[in-house]
Motif scaffolding. Structure first.
Motif, mmCIF file in Angstrom:
data_model
loop_
_atom_site.group_PDB
_atom_site.id
_atom_site.type_symbol
_atom_site.label_atom_id
_atom_site.label_comp_id
_atom_site.label_asym_id
_atom_site.label_seq_id
_atom_site.Cartn_x
_atom_site.Cartn_y
_atom_site.Cartn_z
ATOM 1 N N GLU A 1 -10.852 24.804 37.846
ATOM 2 C CA GLU A 1 -10.578 24.458 36.460
ATOM 3 C C GLU A 1 -9.099 24.627 36.205
ATOM 4 O O GLU A 1 -8.415 25.293 36.946
ATOM 5 C CB GLU A 1 -11.329 25.401 35.500
ATOM 6 N N THR A 2 -8.612 24.059 35.078
ATOM 7 C CA THR A 2 -7.222 24.259 34.737
ATOM 8 C C THR A 2 -7.053 24.436 33.255
ATOM 9 O O THR A 2 -7.942 24.141 32.494
ATOM 10 C CB THR A 2 -6.341 23.091 35.210
ATOM 11 N N VAL B 1 -10.841 20.539 35.969
ATOM 12 C CA VAL B 1 -11.242 19.656 37.054
ATOM 13 C C VAL B 1 -12.217 20.367 37.969
ATOM 14 O O VAL B 1 -12.302 21.579 37.974
ATOM 15 C CB VAL B 1 -10.023 19.189 37.882
ATOM 16 N N THR B 2 -12.924 19.600 38.748
ATOM 17 C CA THR B 2 -13.798 20.175 39.754
ATOM 18 C C THR B 2 -13.177 19.950 41.116
ATOM 19 O O THR B 2 -12.308 19.110 41.281
ATOM 20 C CB THR B 2 -15.184 19.505 39.715
ATOM 21 N N LEU B 3 -13.625 20.694 42.086
ATOM 22 C CA LEU B 3 -13.097 20.518 43.430
ATOM 23 C C LEU B 3 -13.311 19.092 43.912
ATOM 24 O O LEU B 3 -12.444 18.510 44.537
ATOM 25 C CB LEU B 3 -13.769 21.497 44.403
ATOM 26 N N ALA B 4 -14.433 18.497 43.571
ATOM 27 C CA ALA B 4 -14.700 17.129 44.011
ATOM 28 C C ALA B 4 -13.798 16.140 43.295
ATOM 29 O O ALA B 4 -13.351 15.170 43.878
ATOM 30 C CB ALA B 4 -16.159 16.773 43.752
ATOM 31 N N GLY B 5 -13.500 16.392 42.018
ATOM 32 C CA GLY B 5 -12.725 15.441 41.240
ATOM 33 C C GLY B 5 -11.256 15.452 41.563
ATOM 34 O O GLY B 5 -10.577 14.452 41.381
ATOM 35 N N VAL C 1 -5.912 25.669 36.682
ATOM 36 C CA VAL C 1 -5.425 24.343 36.287
ATOM 37 C C VAL C 1 -5.263 23.463 37.521
ATOM 38 O O VAL C 1 -5.346 23.942 38.644
ATOM 39 C CB VAL C 1 -4.091 24.442 35.502
ATOM 40 N N VAL C 2 -5.013 22.180 37.302
ATOM 41 C CA VAL C 2 -4.797 21.287 38.446
ATOM 42 C C VAL C 2 -3.636 21.811 39.280
ATOM 43 O O VAL C 2 -2.723 22.456 38.762
ATOM 44 C CB VAL C 2 -4.549 19.825 37.993
ATOM 45 N N PRO C 3 -3.654 21.552 40.586
ATOM 46 C CA PRO C 3 -2.638 22.112 41.474
ATOM 47 C C PRO C 3 -1.198 21.814 41.058
ATOM 48 O O PRO C 3 -0.335 22.689 41.169
ATOM 49 C CB PRO C 3 -2.952 21.474 42.826
ATOM 50 N N GLY C 4 -0.915 20.621 40.580
ATOM 51 C CA GLY C 4 0.454 20.289 40.185
ATOM 52 C C GLY C 4 0.948 21.126 39.025
ATOM 53 O O GLY C 4 2.135 21.460 38.946
#
Length: 181
Positions: free
Chosen positions: A22-23, A12-16, A130-133
């Motif tokens: 990234e993840t 992912v990007t910070l905007a997305g 990776v995504v925060p979750g």
């Protein structure tokens, strides 16, 4: 690293996503029957649902399992539940992890990705990519563990998901942490 659906989904990007740049895929932990109180978030009170039930033999780390559909309103914060507690040093955001996983949609329990569908080999990635979750859900796991992670949209892909996932989806991962490096 092979280009797989989950790594593509997790990049992912910070905007997305409003989170990590990234993840990559999750890791697996060592077996144990008792859930970890420290790593397990209690299901929220009220109309929101908790961690969905699992299919198969959830404590058998040699075989995949997946979450069924959620019940009630999806949680608005990250939920985790250790099915098997690992042993040894716990994963930190600075680590690279090796995991096996199955990802399902909270709404109906349908599988959108599974490392198991590509064989028994774990997927490896830096936890801070990776995504925060995913990173928050795996952080604190020890090798040999299995954890269910329920990710609200703001900790997953929000309204800008990769192809194949609906916008605003709550995701459920069953993650086995195989190793940490």
């Amino acid at each position: 690293m092979r280009r797989l659906l989950l790594p593509a989904l997790l990049v992912v990007t910070l905007a997305g996503c409003g989170g990590a740049a990234e993840t990559a895929a999750p890791t697996a932990t060592s077996p144990s029957a008792a859930p970890s109180a420290a790593a397990t978030a209690a299901a929220p009170a009220g109309p929101e649902g908790g961690v969905p039930g699992l299919t198969g033999e959830p404590t058998d780390l040699t075989a995949p399992t997946q979450a069924g559909p959620g019940t009630g309103a999806p949680p608005t914060e990250l939920l985790t539940e250790d099915v098997v507690v690992g042993e040894g040093a716990a994963a930190t955001l600075a680590d690279t992890v090796q995991v096996r996983y199955t990802g399902t949609l909270w709404s109906d329990g349908s599988v959108f990705d599974s490392s198991w569908s590509r064989g028994d080999d774990p997927i490896e990635f830096p936890l801070d990519r990776v995504v925060p979750g995913f990173s928050q859900g795996i952080e604190g796991m020890a090798p040999g563990g299995r954890r269910v992670i329920v990710m609200p949209p703001d900790l997953a892909y929000g309204d800008n998901p990769p192809p194949g996932l609906p916008a605003g989806a709550t995701l459920v991962f069953v993650v086995d942490l195989v190793g940490i490096s």
